[in-house]
Design an enzyme around this catalytic site. Structure first.
Site, PDB file in Angstrom:
ATOM      1  N   ILE A   1       8.487  -1.033  -1.436  1.00  0.00           N
ATOM      2  CA  ILE A   1       9.822  -0.114  -1.653  1.00  0.00           C
ATOM      3  C   ILE A   1      10.120   0.290  -0.438  1.00  0.00           C
ATOM      4  O   ILE A   1       9.499   1.100   0.208  1.00  0.00           O
ATOM      5  CB  ILE A   1       9.542   0.934  -2.750  1.00  0.00           C
ATOM      6  CG1 ILE A   1       9.203   0.283  -3.940  1.00  0.00           C
ATOM      7  CG2 ILE A   1      10.930   1.988  -2.543  1.00  0.00           C
ATOM      8  CD1 ILE A   1       9.229   1.340  -5.105  1.00  0.00           C
ATOM      9  N   ASP A   2      11.177  -0.169   0.163  1.00  0.00           N
ATOM     10  CA  ASP A   2      11.891   0.398   1.315  1.00  0.00           C
ATOM     11  C   ASP A   2      12.907   1.324   1.044  1.00  0.00           C
ATOM     12  O   ASP A   2      13.688   0.941   0.061  1.00  0.00           O
ATOM     13  CB  ASP A   2      12.329  -0.808   2.266  1.00  0.00           C
ATOM     14  CG  ASP A   2      12.838  -0.016   3.441  1.00  0.00           C
ATOM     15  OD1 ASP A   2      12.199   0.732   4.209  1.00  0.00           O
ATOM     16  OD2 ASP A   2      13.999  -0.797   4.057  1.00  0.00           O
TER      17      ASP A   2
ATOM     18  N   ASP B   1      10.079  -2.680   8.213  1.00  0.00           N
ATOM     19  CA  ASP B   1      11.254  -2.073   8.232  1.00  0.00           C
ATOM     20  C   ASP B   1      12.487  -2.851   8.418  1.00  0.00           C
ATOM     21  O   ASP B   1      13.689  -2.373   8.440  1.00  0.00           O
ATOM     22  CB  ASP B   1      11.340  -0.738   8.634  1.00  0.00           C
ATOM     23  CG  ASP B   1      10.550   0.177   7.638  1.00  0.00           C
ATOM     24  OD1 ASP B   1      10.656   0.019   6.548  1.00  0.00           O
ATOM     25  OD2 ASP B   1       9.926   1.356   8.299  1.00  0.00           O
TER      26      ASP B   1
ATOM     27  N   GLU C   1       2.926  -2.453   3.843  1.00  0.00           N
ATOM     28  CA  GLU C   1       2.869  -0.797   3.979  1.00  0.00           C
ATOM     29  C   GLU C   1       1.848   0.002   3.505  1.00  0.00           C
ATOM     30  O   GLU C   1       1.216   0.951   3.896  1.00  0.00           O
ATOM     31  CB  GLU C   1       4.368  -0.177   3.606  1.00  0.00           C
ATOM     32  CG  GLU C   1       4.459   1.425   4.080  1.00  0.00           C
ATOM     33  CD  GLU C   1       5.792   2.004   3.457  1.00  0.00           C
ATOM     34  OE1 GLU C   1       6.617   1.183   2.968  1.00  0.00           O
ATOM     35  OE2 GLU C   1       5.728   3.290   3.755  1.00  0.00           O
TER      36      GLU C   1
ATOM     37  N   THR D   1      11.795   4.674  -0.204  1.00  0.00           N
ATOM     38  CA  THR D   1      11.279   5.328  -1.173  1.00  0.00           C
ATOM     39  C   THR D   1      12.204   6.627  -1.598  1.00  0.00           C
ATOM     40  O   THR D   1      12.300   6.945  -2.904  1.00  0.00           O
ATOM     41  CB  THR D   1       9.899   5.763  -1.102  1.00  0.00           C
ATOM     42  OG1 THR D   1       9.184   4.481  -0.615  1.00  0.00           O
ATOM     43  CG2 THR D   1       9.064   6.220  -2.106  1.00  0.00           C
TER      44      THR D   1
ATOM     45  N   ASP E   1       5.764   1.844  -5.598  1.00  0.00           N
ATOM     46  CA  ASP E   1       5.154   1.088  -4.240  1.00  0.00           C
ATOM     47  C   ASP E   1       4.120   0.564  -4.430  1.00  0.00           C
ATOM     48  O   ASP E   1       4.043  -0.751  -3.808  1.00  0.00           O
ATOM     49  CB  ASP E   1       5.171   2.265  -3.280  1.00  0.00           C
ATOM     50  CG  ASP E   1       6.453   3.116  -2.981  1.00  0.00           C
ATOM     51  OD1 ASP E   1       6.881   3.124  -1.958  1.00  0.00           O
ATOM     52  OD2 ASP E   1       6.922   3.807  -3.966  1.00  0.00           O
TER      53      ASP E   1
ATOM     54  N   ASP F   1       7.199  -4.595   2.743  1.00  0.00           N
ATOM     55  CA  ASP F   1       7.644  -3.266   2.415  1.00  0.00           C
ATOM     56  C   ASP F   1       7.943  -3.205   0.856  1.00  0.00           C
ATOM     57  O   ASP F   1       9.057  -3.631   0.351  1.00  0.00           O
ATOM     58  CB  ASP F   1       8.648  -2.733   3.227  1.00  0.00           C
ATOM     59  CG  ASP F   1       8.900  -1.182   2.980  1.00  0.00           C
ATOM     60  OD1 ASP F   1       8.257  -0.720   1.871  1.00  0.00           O
ATOM     61  OD2 ASP F   1       9.559  -0.550   3.866  1.00  0.00           O
TER      62      ASP F   1
HETATM   63  N1  LIG Z   1      11.059   9.656  11.636  1.00  0.00           N
HETATM   64  C1  LIG Z   1      11.681   8.482  11.070  1.00  0.00           C
HETATM   65  N2  LIG Z   1      12.527   7.906  12.087  1.00  0.00           N
HETATM   66  C2  LIG Z   1      12.833   6.664  11.650  1.00  0.00           C
HETATM   67  N3  LIG Z   1      12.479   6.119  10.446  1.00  0.00           N
HETATM   68  C3  LIG Z   1      11.615   6.681   9.646  1.00  0.00           C
HETATM   69  C4  LIG Z   1      11.070   7.975   9.971  1.00  0.00           C
HETATM   70  N4  LIG Z   1      10.116   8.383   8.964  1.00  0.00           N
HETATM   71  C5  LIG Z   1      10.189   7.271   8.216  1.00  0.00           C
HETATM   72  N5  LIG Z   1      10.861   6.436   8.581  1.00  0.00           N
HETATM   73  C6  LIG Z   1      11.352   5.132   7.783  1.00  0.00           C
HETATM   74  O1  LIG Z   1      12.699   4.875   7.579  1.00  0.00           O
HETATM   75  C7  LIG Z   1      12.738   4.116   6.530  1.00  0.00           C
HETATM   76  C8  LIG Z   1      13.847   4.244   5.734  1.00  0.00           C
HETATM   77  O2  LIG Z   1      15.068   4.754   6.743  1.00  0.00           O
HETATM   78  P1  LIG Z   1      16.400   4.658   6.015  1.00  0.00           P
HETATM   79  O3  LIG Z   1      16.207   4.566   4.803  1.00  0.00           O
HETATM   80  O4  LIG Z   1      16.896   5.980   6.699  1.00  0.00           O
HETATM   81  O5  LIG Z   1      16.868   3.631   6.770  1.00  0.00           O
HETATM   82  C9  LIG Z   1      11.598   4.157   5.821  1.00  0.00           C
HETATM   83  O6  LIG Z   1      10.876   2.858   5.928  1.00  0.00           O
HETATM   84  C10 LIG Z   1      10.728   5.105   6.408  1.00  0.00           C
HETATM   85  O7  LIG Z   1       9.418   4.800   6.580  1.00  0.00           O
HETATM   86  P2  LIG Z   1       8.387   5.032   5.461  1.00  0.00           P
HETATM   87  O8  LIG Z   1       8.568   3.892   4.313  1.00  0.00           O
HETATM   88  O9  LIG Z   1       7.123   5.192   5.823  1.00  0.00           O
HETATM   89  O10 LIG Z   1       9.086   6.314   4.763  1.00  0.00           O
HETATM   90 MG   LIG Z   2      10.440   1.111   4.685  1.00  0.00          MG
HETATM   91 MG   LIG Z   3       8.235   1.596   1.844  1.00  0.00          MG
HETATM   92 MG   LIG Z   4       6.953   4.400   2.634  1.00  0.00          MG
END
Ligand SMILES: Nc1ncnc2c1ncn2[C@@H]1O[C@H](COP(=O)(O)O)[C@@H](O)[C@H]1OP(=O)(O)O
Ligand SMILES: [Mg+2]
Ligand SMILES: [Mg+2]
Ligand SMILES: [Mg+2]
Length: 355
Positions: A143-144, A294, A71, A146, A48, A141
């Site tokens: 790495i979306d 995101d 991010e 992770t 990341d 982002d």
């Molecule tokens: N409690 C939460 N509710 C919704 N989305 C979240 C939550 N916690 C983290 N995320 C974010 O959801 C995204 C991925 O979701 P998914 O893969 O389920 O679609 C990531 O970017 C993650 O953020 P982060 O990048 O800060 O970890």
């Molecule tokens: Mg993300």
């Molecule tokens: Mg990310």
């Molecule tokens: Mg993250």
């Protein structure tokens, strides 16, 4: 490629490609100690940090006046020498590869050379812009998904250009997504480019032949409600998956949902993979604020492929409020023929968790 934002497209595509090459190679060599847990309990890895260093370094040289909402920040790297050294080495490996002039890369973007640790950490921290309603800005982002990355599942490197709070360009690299959805076991690595008013296109993430630079236009298929298959998160904490199942019942959707991490969901939806038809992300009710990085590029992929994106109450996503989407909760992305009916079904379940 459309003339509109052509140099931004060139730079964004090259930056995302270099970052994806890096994340793919890190996945194959990730060792213990290279993943941290952030304050919000989410994981972050050397991949990341170094992907953000690579993309920001390129953006800073190509468009020095554009702020970036990214991010990650470099604070953990300033106090952890082992991690810092690894991130600097990885970023330099990706940046120092000589410019591919045929593919439109330019040495003035800071590529074809190595950078010092201070420059790379400063580049990561250039992602600290607060955002807002006016002007040009990028959102990244690195790495979306992770968690998907760590599992060997889907993840995406996601970059978007906002102009006056509107997404004008979205670029998403999906290293683990099959290039051809009809051969799920075939070559992996797909790149998606959406330009406002000029459509969504797919091309190979890792081109080997010159024909690989051909952009294939994407159009979402028109599906009836009964043909839909939900696309949803893998992580239960990210979306109210039980409520999705109730909505599927109301709508008469019988196919089991397809679960994948990251904005690869938007890409799969834009492409019509497996009759997706709708990406449903209902809030879990804990007040989580969605981040603009995101959803910015993913939402343009859908709109330019002929679909509609709103929050779970039908409001348009507002990218002008800063780093988060503010009072937008959840996401409903679907084809024009079914979007309104899905919102009605959500409303009908008023009071269910997350609504
Ligand atoms: N409690 C939460 N509710 C919704 N989305 C979240 C939550 N916690 C983290 N995320 C974010 O959801 C995204 C991925 O979701 P998914 O893969 O389920 O679609 C990531 O970017 C993650 O953020 P982060 O990048 O800060 O970890
Ligand atoms: Mg993300
Ligand atoms: Mg990310
Ligand atoms: Mg993250």
């Amino acid at each position: 490629m459309s003339d509109y934002l052509s140099s931004e497209q060139n730079v964004a595509v090259a930056a995302v490609r270099r970052a994806c090459k890096l994340t793919t190679s890190v996945f194959n060599n990730l060792v213990k100690g290279e993943t941290l847990v952030k304050g919000d309990k989410s994981p972050v890895t050397v991949a990341d940090f170094s992907a953000q260093a690579v993309i920001n370094t390129i953006l800073l040289r190509a468009f020095p006046h554009d702020p970036i909402i990214g991010e990650e920040d470099a604070s953990d790297l300033r106090t952890n020498e082992l991690l810092r050294t690894r991130v600097v080495d990885l970023a330099n490996e990706a940046l120092s590869e000589k410019p591919n002039v045929e593919a439109g890369e330019e040495p003035s973007w800071g590529i074809g050379q190595k950078w010092g640790a201070d420059d790379l950490l400063a580049a990561i921290d250039k992602g600290n812009y607060e955002g807002g309603r006016s002007g040009r800005m990028w959102t990244l982002d690195p790495i979306d998904g992770t968690k998907g990355f760590l599992r060997g599942g889907q993840y995406a490197v996601c970059l978007a250009l906002l102009v006056d709070a509107r997404v004008e360009l979205g670029v998403i690299g999906c290293p683990n997504l099959p290039l051809d959805p009809s051969s799920p076991d075939g070559a992996r690595g797909a790149l998606f480019v959406a330009v406002r008013g000029h459509g969504t296109h797919q091309l190979p993430l890792f081109p080997t032949l010159s024909a690989d630079h051909t952009h294939i236009p994407l159009r979402m298929p028109t599906l009836a409600l009964s043909q839909l298959r939900f696309l949803e998160s893998v992580e239960k904490a990210h979306a109210a998956l039980d409520t999705n199942a109730r909505i599927a019942e109301v709508l008469g959707v019988t196919e089991a949902p397809a679960r994948m991490d990251s904005q690869a969901k938007y890409a799969a939806l834009a492409r019509g993979d497996g009759n997706g038809g709708v990406y449903l992300r209902l809030p879990t009710g804990v007040g989580y604020r969605e981040k603009i990085w995101d959803h910015a590029p993913g939402s343009l992929l859908i709109e330019e492929a002929g679909g509609i994106v709103s929050d779970s109450r039908g409001q348009s996503l507002d990218f002008g409020l800063g780093r988060t989407l503010g009072e937008n909760f959840g996401v409903v992305a679907a084809g024009k023929a079914v979007h309104a009916q899905i919102l009605e079904a959500i409303k009908g379940l008023g009071g269910a968790p997350g609504i």
